[in-house]
Motif scaffolding. Structure first.
Motif, PDB file in Angstrom:
ATOM      1  N   GLU A 394       0.821  -1.213   0.000  1.00  0.00           N
ATOM      2  CA  GLU A 394       0.000   0.000   0.000  1.00  0.00           C
ATOM      3  C   GLU A 394       0.856   1.264   0.000  1.00  0.00           C
ATOM      4  O   GLU A 394       0.458   2.301  -0.545  1.00  0.00           O
ATOM      5  CB  GLU A 394      -0.922   0.000   1.217  1.00  0.00           C
ATOM      6  CG  GLU A 394      -1.991  -1.092   1.182  1.00  0.00           C
ATOM      7  CD  GLU A 394      -2.754  -1.191   2.483  1.00  0.00           C
ATOM      8  OE1 GLU A 394      -2.434  -0.427   3.422  1.00  0.00           O
ATOM      9  OE2 GLU A 394      -3.676  -2.053   2.586  1.00  0.00           O
ATOM     10  N   LEU A 395       2.058   1.197   0.595  1.00  0.00           N
ATOM     11  CA  LEU A 395       2.899   2.382   0.749  1.00  0.00           C
ATOM     12  C   LEU A 395       4.059   2.464  -0.242  1.00  0.00           C
ATOM     13  O   LEU A 395       4.691   3.520  -0.371  1.00  0.00           O
ATOM     14  CB  LEU A 395       3.456   2.440   2.167  1.00  0.00           C
ATOM     15  CG  LEU A 395       2.449   2.612   3.303  1.00  0.00           C
ATOM     16  CD1 LEU A 395       3.136   2.433   4.662  1.00  0.00           C
ATOM     17  CD2 LEU A 395       1.784   3.981   3.229  1.00  0.00           C
ATOM     18  N   SER A 396       4.363   1.376  -0.930  1.00  0.00           N
ATOM     19  CA  SER A 396       5.589   1.325  -1.729  1.00  0.00           C
ATOM     20  C   SER A 396       5.618   2.341  -2.861  1.00  0.00           C
ATOM     21  O   SER A 396       6.638   2.992  -3.102  1.00  0.00           O
ATOM     22  CB  SER A 396       5.797  -0.078  -2.294  1.00  0.00           C
ATOM     23  OG  SER A 396       4.817  -0.399  -3.262  1.00  0.00           O
ATOM     24  N   SER A 397       4.511   2.517  -3.570  1.00  0.00           N
ATOM     25  CA  SER A 397       4.526   3.441  -4.709  1.00  0.00           C
ATOM     26  C   SER A 397       4.730   4.882  -4.264  1.00  0.00           C
ATOM     27  O   SER A 397       5.400   5.670  -4.957  1.00  0.00           O
ATOM     28  CB  SER A 397       3.225   3.307  -5.518  1.00  0.00           C
ATOM     29  OG  SER A 397       2.094   3.612  -4.694  1.00  0.00           O
ATOM     30  N   ARG A 398       4.212   5.249  -3.123  1.00  0.00           N
ATOM     31  CA  ARG A 398       4.301   6.623  -2.652  1.00  0.00           C
ATOM     32  C   ARG A 398       5.628   6.926  -1.946  1.00  0.00           C
ATOM     33  O   ARG A 398       6.169   8.035  -2.071  1.00  0.00           O
ATOM     34  CB  ARG A 398       3.143   6.917  -1.693  1.00  0.00           C
ATOM     35  CG  ARG A 398       3.068   8.388  -1.274  1.00  0.00           C
ATOM     36  CD  ARG A 398       1.746   8.761  -0.630  1.00  0.00           C
ATOM     37  NE  ARG A 398       1.562   8.185   0.687  1.00  0.00           N
ATOM     38  CZ  ARG A 398       0.764   7.166   0.964  1.00  0.00           C
ATOM     39  NH1 ARG A 398       0.086   6.575  -0.012  1.00  0.00           N
ATOM     40  NH2 ARG A 398       0.645   6.706   2.201  1.00  0.00           N
ATOM     41  N   ILE A 399       6.167   5.950  -1.231  1.00  0.00           N
ATOM     42  CA  ILE A 399       7.363   6.215  -0.425  1.00  0.00           C
ATOM     43  C   ILE A 399       8.621   5.572  -1.015  1.00  0.00           C
ATOM     44  O   ILE A 399       9.683   6.183  -1.055  1.00  0.00           O
ATOM     45  CB  ILE A 399       7.148   5.722   1.022  1.00  0.00           C
ATOM     46  CG1 ILE A 399       5.968   6.472   1.646  1.00  0.00           C
ATOM     47  CG2 ILE A 399       8.412   5.923   1.852  1.00  0.00           C
ATOM     48  CD1 ILE A 399       5.612   6.011   3.021  1.00  0.00           C
TER      49      ILE A 399
END
Length: 402
Positions: A394-399
């Motif tokens: 859930e967080l990989s693309s943004r962070i």
């Protein structure tokens, strides 16, 4: 003309006709000359033309499996052609083979006498070596990492994958996965035992068979990448060092683990420790799989509380190639909780601020390498539990950027 062959005295006096028989003394002399000549040639072949012990031309004559032979079998069998065909062969589609460990390490120890010209269409690849106990619970995250931008500007691959698992385990990845067909023949490993480094060397040897692999990163099933693949690739291929953590610890967990049986090859003043999670350039990877001096001694003498995976590479590479290593690892691990194992992170731990801190967005910590160029210190992090997969996705693309 009549020739007396009883003593052979007239052999050299003949001028008008060939002899009808041979002198016994002459035959004996010829045989002696042939034996001496053969012995001299054998000595030249085995002991002549010094150099590294791992050179292809001076290694034991083992039969090579088909995976190592070039496609064009009809070419003349000359030394030059053999070298050319070796360097020109394409990488195998599957990492599986029927070689024994001895055959594998022998083949991987190949070193050309002259560096071949680089093929302009080929990109230097980073080989990811997965040392696992079985399943890869974080594989979906790694697949996203590999598939995000898996090729260079000219469409060439930036990476390759090799997986060492528990014997008998058969991963079931679809053909579209970067992990499909990338399992190597494996042996059982036991924590804290030399078998762990045996597995690391086995992974290195398999990856060395692809001559486009020039950087080798050891990761586990609990590791995650902290940056996009092009960033990781550029970071490693631009570096002038291999990334090995080296600590000179005079305490009981450092030099206190030294065994007198390591002498004379390794003295207590040369004893080092560090993380097992390494990155090696190709030249050092070849040295590790070909090492017939230091590793047998470590394997025989280093037993708990001495751990081969913590001491072998930091110690030996500090001895043989101190200027080639950065004395730090690119894999972040949290030992702040104490104990024999680092901290593990699950669902509740994986939050936005936590990942931002790991990638350096919150803490602007930089490490110096490549002619004083400041860069992020870490490319990977561990240990992440299987339960961490969903929040990571859930967080990989943004962070993380992939």
């Amino acid at each position: 003309m009549v020739v007396n062959c009883s003593k052979g005295k007239d052999v050299y006096a003949m001028a008008t006709a060939p002899p009808r028989c041979f002198s016994v003394d002459l035959v004996r002399l010829s045989l002696l000359f042939a034996v001496l000549t053969t012995g001299f040639l054998v000595a030249v072949l085995f002991f002549g033309d010094g150099g590294a012990a791992s050179s292809y031309y001076r290694l034991p004559s083992l039969a090579l499996p088909d995976v190592l032979h070039a496609v064009g079998r009809s070419a003349p069998c000359t030394e030059e052609n053999e070298v050319e065909r070796w360097w020109a062969r394409p990488p195998a589609k599957s990492a599986w083979h029927s070689m024994s460990d001895d055959e594998l390490l022998w083949a991987a120890s190949f070193e050309a006498r002259a560096a071949p010209p680089r093929r302009p269409s080929k990109q230097r690849k980073v080989a990811f070596l997965f040392l696992t106990r079985g399943p890869l619970p974080l594989a979906p995250l790694w697949e996203r990492f590999f598939n995000g931008t898996s090729t260079g500007g000219n469409g060439t691959e930036l990476f390759s994958v090799y997986v060492h698992t528990t014997p008998g385990y058969r991963p079931d990845f679809p053909p579209s996965s970067p992990f499909h067909g990338r399992q190597v023949p494996s042996q059982a490993t036991q924590w804290g035992r030399p078998s762990v480094v045996d597995a690391e060397r086995r992974l290195l040897a398999n990856a060395l068979l692809d001559l486009d692999n020039e950087h080798f990163v050891l990761v586990s099933e609990s590791c995650i990448p902290l940056h996009r693949l092009p960033t990781v690739h550029a970071y490693l291929t631009r570096s002038v060092h291999s990334f090995i953590q080296v600590i000179d610890d005079p305490g009981p967990d450092g030099r206190g683990r030294y065994h007198a049986g390591m002498a004379p090859d390794v003295s207590i003043s040369q004893w080092r420790k560090g993380s097992q999670w390494f990155e090696l350039r190709r030249s050092l990877a070849v040295f590790v799989v070909a090492d017939g001096r230091y590793y047998p001694r470590f394997r025989e003498v280093c037993r708990p509380p001495c751990y081969v995976d913590e001491h072998y590479l930091p110690t030996v590479l500090t001895i043989v190639a101190p200027g080639s290593i950065a004395n730090r690892s690119v894999t972040w691990v949290d030992w702040s909780r104490g104990g024999a194992h680092p901290a593990s992170f699950g669902t509740k731990d994986v939050r936005e601020k936590f990942l931002e801190r790991l990638v350096g967005k919150k803490e602007k910590k930089r490490c110096t390498d490549n002619a004083d160029l400041e860069e992020p210190c870490f490319l990977f992090a561990r240990k992440f539990a299987p339960s961490a997969l969903q929040p990571l996705l859930e967080l990989s693309s943004r962070i993380l950027g992939y």
